[in-house]
Scaffold this motif. Structure first.
Motif, mmCIF file in Angstrom:
data_model
loop_
_atom_site.group_PDB
_atom_site.id
_atom_site.type_symbol
_atom_site.label_atom_id
_atom_site.label_comp_id
_atom_site.label_asym_id
_atom_site.label_seq_id
_atom_site.Cartn_x
_atom_site.Cartn_y
_atom_site.Cartn_z
ATOM 1 N N THR A 158 -19.934 -43.615 11.436
ATOM 2 C CA THR A 158 -20.343 -43.348 10.064
ATOM 3 C C THR A 158 -20.508 -44.651 9.299
ATOM 4 N N PRO A 159 -21.175 -44.632 8.148
ATOM 5 C CA PRO A 159 -21.316 -45.869 7.354
ATOM 6 C C PRO A 159 -19.984 -46.498 6.973
ATOM 7 N N ASP A 160 -18.923 -45.683 6.865
ATOM 8 C CA ASP A 160 -17.623 -46.266 6.518
ATOM 9 C C ASP A 160 -16.796 -46.629 7.754
ATOM 10 N N GLY A 161 -17.417 -46.606 8.943
ATOM 11 C CA GLY A 161 -16.772 -47.137 10.125
ATOM 12 C C GLY A 161 -16.023 -46.157 10.993
ATOM 13 N N ARG A 162 -16.066 -44.865 10.689
ATOM 14 C CA ARG A 162 -15.350 -43.894 11.518
ATOM 15 C C ARG A 162 -16.178 -43.506 12.748
ATOM 16 N N ARG A 163 -15.500 -43.328 13.853
ATOM 17 C CA ARG A 163 -16.142 -42.894 15.097
ATOM 18 C C ARG A 163 -16.346 -41.390 15.062
ATOM 19 N N VAL A 164 -17.586 -40.941 15.196
ATOM 20 C CA VAL A 164 -17.918 -39.520 15.188
ATOM 21 C C VAL A 164 -17.677 -38.958 16.585
ATOM 22 N N GLN A 165 -16.824 -37.958 16.681
ATOM 23 C CA GLN A 165 -16.482 -37.408 17.984
ATOM 24 C C GLN A 165 -17.425 -36.295 18.419
ATOM 25 N N GLN A 166 -17.818 -35.429 17.485
ATOM 26 C CA GLN A 166 -18.695 -34.306 17.815
ATOM 27 C C GLN A 166 -19.674 -34.051 16.683
ATOM 28 N N ALA A 167 -20.704 -33.295 17.002
ATOM 29 C CA ALA A 167 -21.650 -32.823 15.989
ATOM 30 C C ALA A 167 -21.668 -31.294 16.035
ATOM 31 N N TRP A 168 -21.378 -30.679 14.903
ATOM 32 C CA TRP A 168 -21.490 -29.219 14.760
ATOM 33 C C TRP A 168 -22.757 -28.941 13.975
ATOM 34 N N ALA A 169 -23.603 -28.064 14.469
ATOM 35 C CA ALA A 169 -24.894 -27.838 13.811
ATOM 36 C C ALA A 169 -25.184 -26.358 13.641
ATOM 37 N N LEU A 170 -25.593 -25.995 12.435
ATOM 38 C CA LEU A 170 -26.209 -24.692 12.178
ATOM 39 C C LEU A 170 -27.685 -24.844 12.504
ATOM 40 N N VAL A 171 -28.193 -23.988 13.374
ATOM 41 C CA VAL A 171 -29.564 -24.107 13.867
ATOM 42 C C VAL A 171 -30.435 -23.038 13.221
ATOM 43 N N ARG A 172 -31.544 -23.463 12.642
ATOM 44 C CA ARG A 172 -32.473 -22.544 11.985
ATOM 45 C C ARG A 172 -33.884 -22.758 12.520
ATOM 46 N N LEU A 173 -34.703 -21.736 12.322
ATOM 47 C CA LEU A 173 -36.140 -21.864 12.509
ATOM 48 C C LEU A 173 -36.815 -21.156 11.352
ATOM 49 N N PHE A 174 -37.586 -21.890 10.568
ATOM 50 C CA PHE A 174 -38.221 -21.362 9.360
ATOM 51 C C PHE A 174 -37.168 -20.759 8.427
ATOM 52 N N THR A 175 -36.054 -21.442 8.283
ATOM 53 C CA THR A 175 -34.876 -21.136 7.455
ATOM 54 C C THR A 175 -34.010 -20.029 8.035
ATOM 55 N N GLU A 176 -34.433 -19.359 9.095
ATOM 56 C CA GLU A 176 -33.636 -18.274 9.671
ATOM 57 C C GLU A 176 -32.506 -18.859 10.519
ATOM 58 N N PRO A 177 -31.230 -18.591 10.180
ATOM 59 C CA PRO A 177 -30.132 -19.069 11.017
ATOM 60 C C PRO A 177 -30.117 -18.330 12.356
ATOM 61 N N LEU A 178 -30.101 -19.091 13.435
ATOM 62 C CA LEU A 178 -30.157 -18.496 14.776
ATOM 63 C C LEU A 178 -28.864 -18.686 15.563
ATOM 64 N N GLY A 179 -28.018 -19.605 15.153
ATOM 65 C CA GLY A 179 -26.779 -19.841 15.873
ATOM 66 C C GLY A 179 -26.222 -21.210 15.530
ATOM 67 N N SER A 180 -25.172 -21.580 16.233
ATOM 68 C CA SER A 180 -24.565 -22.885 16.034
ATOM 69 C C SER A 180 -24.278 -23.529 17.378
ATOM 70 N N VAL A 181 -24.220 -24.860 17.391
ATOM 71 C CA VAL A 181 -23.883 -25.602 18.602
ATOM 72 C C VAL A 181 -22.861 -26.670 18.240
ATOM 73 N N LEU A 182 -22.009 -27.021 19.201
ATOM 74 C CA LEU A 182 -21.049 -28.097 19.064
ATOM 75 C C LEU A 182 -21.274 -29.060 20.216
ATOM 76 N N VAL A 183 -21.626 -30.310 19.885
ATOM 77 C CA VAL A 183 -22.047 -31.283 20.886
ATOM 78 C C VAL A 183 -21.164 -32.522 20.798
ATOM 79 N N ASP A 184 -20.690 -33.011 21.928
ATOM 80 C CA ASP A 184 -19.973 -34.281 21.955
ATOM 81 C C ASP A 184 -20.934 -35.423 21.640
ATOM 82 N N VAL A 185 -20.466 -36.393 20.872
ATOM 83 C CA VAL A 185 -21.284 -37.544 20.502
ATOM 84 C C VAL A 185 -20.864 -38.743 21.357
ATOM 85 N N PRO A 186 -21.742 -39.232 22.243
ATOM 86 C CA PRO A 186 -21.396 -40.395 23.087
ATOM 87 C C PRO A 186 -21.421 -41.684 22.281
ATOM 88 N N ASP A 187 -21.044 -42.751 22.936
ATOM 89 C CA ASP A 187 -20.949 -44.049 22.253
ATOM 90 C C ASP A 187 -22.281 -44.504 21.660
#
Length: 437
Positions: A34-63
């Motif tokens: 992050t800009p303040d120097g923290r290591r991001v471990q994962q990314a959680w995302a709400l996934v949409r298509l044309f504003t319609e929420p379709l699901g969520s994913v949790l992804v590990d963030v590599p170096d």
């Protein structure tokens, strides 16, 4: 507690960055730091298509972080069976997608909004002016024509809430109601009494509403004229601490409901009992009732909810009562709100105790009013026991190795305390009624 304390924010780590991905637009790059120097471990995302929420994913963030192509691959792997049919069978694109014609989902929303009913949004609050202001900002930004907002100030100790409402009212239709009797159910009942004949949508003060929240509630009401209640999805607004991520591991507010629409009513009793498991149909932080429904079930039980010894589950009891009376609850996952989970372990521990206490307190309330239900509950007891003790039950299947198991014990201890807490709550509610008739 045996687990090391979890502070509001780790100076070195960010457990997960929260993203809102719109697949019709180019996907972002996720930096590992992050800009303040923290290591991001994962990314959680709400996934949409044309504003319609379709699901969520949790992804590990590599170096090296996540590229747009990495994100697209993760979404395709997790949600491809939902997304690809909407893209004509193509894989999830990293660079966006432009349809040849107006998407059916957007056309449907536009048609609903052309005849949208008036909806009153109720926010019950007590001495949290900062959170309330944030919530009201999101409500005033709703893409919805017939909106009214009612803030119920529950047993206020200061004028801070009233001042926030006055400020918001200068920008839109926000009204103020004071309820002197402490307890969320007293506040909810005050709102019902003040809004006869109105559709009531409920949101908590520690949430923000998606811009299309009410539009999607209206879509559910239009598509399901039989619906007494509409409930939606609650997703995390942030995952800044381990405690917030652990809450999501336990199911968050969605409790594994996912993003598949569903309808519960007399026709579904063979596959889903109104009595257990609870609550597959929704939660009080994102629910909408048609006019008269709350009155028909006798209002909100004032011995349940925040501010009582039971600490919660007035919503669980209300959903169950609606179904037991032959009503219908529509689960509309396109109606989204974003919740700010408790940041520290102590707060999460208290929440887990409250969930357990409130659940069995709600059962106690139900049995006191309808003792004949004991036989149905006894038949469901083996299922409940497996959920509490089974290593592969839905209750624990999503927990990771780092989840503090003591939190499960806290939840179970709360369940044991629930019946007595409910009885104390009844006495407390009677005393508050005598003090403020």
């Amino acid at each position: 507690m045996t687990t090391a304390p979890v502070f509001e924010r780790d100076a070195a780590l960010l457990p997960a960055v929260v993203l809102d991905l719109e697949l019709s637009e180019p996907l972002p790059r996720v930096a590992a730091t992050t800009p303040d120097g923290r290591r991001v471990q994962q990314a959680w995302a709400l996934v949409r298509l044309f504003t319609e929420p379709l699901g969520s994913v949790l992804v590990d963030v590599p170096d090296h972080g996540l590229s747009p192509a990495d994100l697209a691959a993760a979404v395709d792997d997790e949600l491809g069976d939902v997304v690809r049919p909407r893209l004509g069978g193509a894989p999830v694109p990293a660079g966006g997608f432009t349809p040849a014609t107006e998407p059916e989902f957007l056309a449907g929303r536009r048609a609903v909004l052309a005849g949208a009913p008036d909806i009153t949004v109720v926010v019950c609050t007590r001495e949290r002016p900062g959170a309330l202001a944030r919530c009201l900002d999101s409500l005033l930004a709703q893409q919805y024509p017939g909106l009214r907002i009612l803030v119920v100030d529950n047993a206020p100790a200061t004028g801070a809430t009233a001042e926030v409402v006055r400020s918001a009212a200068r920008r839109g239709p926000v009204e103020y109601l004071r309820e002197p009797k402490a307890g969320l159910s007293f506040a909810r009942n005050a709102a019902v009494a003040a809004c006869p004949g109105q559709i009531l949508a409920w949101i908590d003060d520690d949430e923000v509403a998606d811009p299309y929240w009410l539009a999607e509630v209206a879509r559910a009401l239009a598509e399901h004229p039989e619906a007494d209640v509409v409930s939606g999805v609650i997703v995390p607004a942030e995952l800044e601490t381990r405690a917030q991520l652990w809450f999501e591991q336990f199911g968050g507010h969605s409790k594994g409901r996912g993003f598949r629409p569903d309808v519960f009513g007399p026709h579904s009793a063979h596959r889903q009992s109104p009595l257990y498991p609870l609550p597959p149909f929704g939660t009080g932080a994102n629910m909408t009732f048609r006019p008269g429904v709350i009155e028909r079930i006798g209002g909100w039980d004032t011995a349940l909810g925040a501010g009582t010894p039971a600490m919660g589950s007035e919503d669980t009891l209300a959903f169950t009562q609606v179904l037991l009376a032959g009503g219908t609850i529509v689960y509309q996952p396109t109606a989204v709100t974003h919740h700010y989970h408790r940041r520290d372990l102590a707060g999460l521990h208290q929440q887990m105790v409250g969930y357990g206490t409130g659940l069995t307190a709600a059962y106690t309330s139900l049995l006191m009013s309808r003792p004949g239900l004991i036989w149905q509950l006894l038949k469901l007891a083996p299922v409940a026991f497996r959920d509490l003790t089974g290593a592969d039950s839905l209750r624990v299947a999503t927990l990771r190795a780092d989840f503090p198991r003591e939190l499960l014990g806290a939840n179970r201890r709360g369940m044991i305390a629930g019946p007595r807490a409910y009885l104390r709550g009844r006495r407390t509610a009677r005393a508050r009624l005598r003090q403020h008739p």
